[in-house]
Enzyme design. Structure first.
Site, PDB file in Angstrom:
ATOM      1  N   MET A 126      29.115  42.295  70.253  1.00 39.84           N
ATOM      2  CA  MET A 126      27.905  41.568  69.833  1.00 39.84           C
ATOM      3  C   MET A 126      28.248  40.317  69.004  1.00 39.84           C
ATOM      4  SD  MET A 126      24.536  41.978  69.735  1.00 39.84           S
ATOM      5  CE  MET A 126      23.997  43.658  69.948  1.00 39.84           C
ATOM      6  N   LYS A 127      29.115  40.492  68.006  1.00 38.86           N
ATOM      7  CA  LYS A 127      29.343  39.365  67.080  1.00 38.86           C
ATOM      8  C   LYS A 127      30.212  38.271  67.691  1.00 38.86           C
ATOM      9  CE  LYS A 127      33.188  41.090  64.187  1.00 38.86           C
ATOM     10  NZ  LYS A 127      33.774  42.031  65.110  1.00 38.86           N
TER      11      LYS A 127
END
Ligand code: B12
Length: 245
Positions: free
Chosen positions: A125-126
Site C-alpha cells: 500500500m505505502k
C-alpha cells in the site's frame, strides 16, 4: 555525441573501480591489483585504497584513465515500458474504461531469496519513494505472498485467485541462482499448460528486460522501478489480450 567517463575535467576518461583479490593486503597485492587494472586497458593506474578483508583476502579501490568512448546517439534501450507511464489514477481510469473489471496481480520473492523490500516497494500500500504500491490501486486486486515462496505455491495461488499477472522478485544473483529459479518457474508453468494464462514479470536489482525476455518472461524490471511502471505494462498487456481475443 561521443561520451566517456570523467573525473576532474570533462572527457579525461577517469574511472574508479573496486574489487577483491584472494591474496593478503600488502605491497604485492596492491601491485597485482594495479597490473590487473592496467590489463583491463586503463592508463595512469593507481591503487588509492586497500585493506584486508579476511585472512588471505584484500579489497582495492583503483583509479585509471580510459580512451574508450561511446556514441550516445547509437544507444538503444530495451525497457519493458516506453516513454508513457500511467500514474496510479490514470492506470485505474484506463482499467475502468477499457477492461471493465479489476485486474488481479499476485507477487512474491521466490526460491530461497529472503529479500522482501523490492517486492514490497512494488506491491505494498505505502509503496516506495512517493510512488504508491499496487495494493493502493482501487482497480487492482493485489496479493503479495512475501519471500521464500516456492515456485509451485506461487503458481497454485495465481490459479486460485484467477490472476492476470504474476510478479516475481529475485535479488540474490550469486552463482546465477536467480537464473536457475526463473527458468524452473517458466518450465513449471509450461508443464502445467499455463504459460499463456498469465502475464509474467520479474524484477530485481540485477534484472533487465532483455534478460527477462530471454528467459521466457513477458517483462523485466530493474533498479528504480515503481509500481507505476509495472502497472502500465500489465494494464497495456491485458488490453492487448482483450483486443486479440
Ligand atoms: C536489506 C538487505 C538484506 C536483508 C533483507 C531484509 C528483507 N526483509 O528484505 C537481509 C539482512 C535479510 C539480507 C540477507 C541476505 N542478503 Co542482502 N541485502 C540487503 C540490501 C542491504 C538492501 C536490499 C534492499 O532492500 N534494497 C532496496 C529495494 C527497494 O531495492 P531492490 O530490492 O533492488 O528493489 C527495487 C528494484 O530492484 C525493483 N524490484 C525488485 N523486485 C521486483 C519485482 C518486480 C515484479 C518488479 C516489477 C520490480 C522489482 O523494484 C524495487 C523498487 O525500485 C542489499 C544491498 C543493497 N544495497 O542493495 C543486500 C544484498 C541484496 N544482499 C545480499 C546477500 C548476499 C544476502 C545474503 C545471501 C547474505 C548472507 N550470506 O546471508 C542474505 C540472503 C538470505 C536469503 N536467503 O535470501 C547481496 C546479494 C548479492 C548478489 N548479487 O546475489 C546484496 C547485494 C549485498 C551485497 N553487496 O553483497 N539482505
Amino acid at each position: 555525441m561521443i561520451i566517456r567517463p570523467y573525473g576532474d575535467t570533462l572527457d579525461d576518461g577517469a574511472v574508479q573501480l573496486s574489487f577483491t583479490l584472494p591474496v593478503p593486503d600488502g605491497p604485492k597485492g596492491r601491485e597485482a591489483a594495479r597490473l590487473f587494472v592496467e590489463k583491463l586497458g586503463f592508463k595512469h593506474t593507481e591503487i588509492t585504497h586497500s585493506h584486508a578483508l579476511a585472512e588471505g583476502f584484500s579489497f582495492y579501490v583503483a583509479y585509471g584513465k580510459t580512451e574508450t568512448s561511446i556514441d550516445f546517439d547509437t544507444v538503444r534501450i530495451k525497457e519493458a515500458t516506453g516513454d508513457k507511464v500511467y500514474s496510479m489514477d490514470e492506470a485505474c481510469e484506463v482499467i475502468k474504461e477499457k477492461i471493465g473489471r479489476k485486474v488481479v496481480v499476485v507477487g512474491a520473492c521466490t526460491g530461497f531469496d529472503a529479500h522482501t523490500v523490492g517486492i514490497d516497494a512494488i506491491m505494498n500500500m505505502k509503496g516506495y519513494n512517493h510512488h504508491y504500491g499496487l495494493e493502493r490501486y482501487s482497480e487492482i486486486e493485489a496479493y503479495n505472498l512475501g519471500a521464500q515462496v516456492p515456485n509451485e505455491k506461487l503458481i497454485d495461488y495465481a490459479v486460485k485467485v484467477k490472476a492476470d499477472a504474476i510478479l516475481i522478485s529475485q535479488i540474490v544473483t550469486q552463482k546465477d541462482v536467480h537464473i536457475q529459479n526463473l527458468v524452473e518457474f517458466i518450465e513449471l508453468l509450461q508443464a502445467k499448460g499455463l504459460r499463456e494464462k498469465f502475464i509474467v514479470c520479474v524484477g530485481g536489482s540485477r534484472i533487465g528486460n532483455q534478460l527477462a525476455v530471454e528467459l521466457g518472461y513477458d517483462g523485466g524490471f530493474g533498479k528504480g522501478t515503481y509500481a507505476d511502471h509495472v502497472a502500465t505494462f500489465i494494464v497495456d498487456r491485458v488490453i492487448e489480450q482483450k483486443v486479440a481475443r
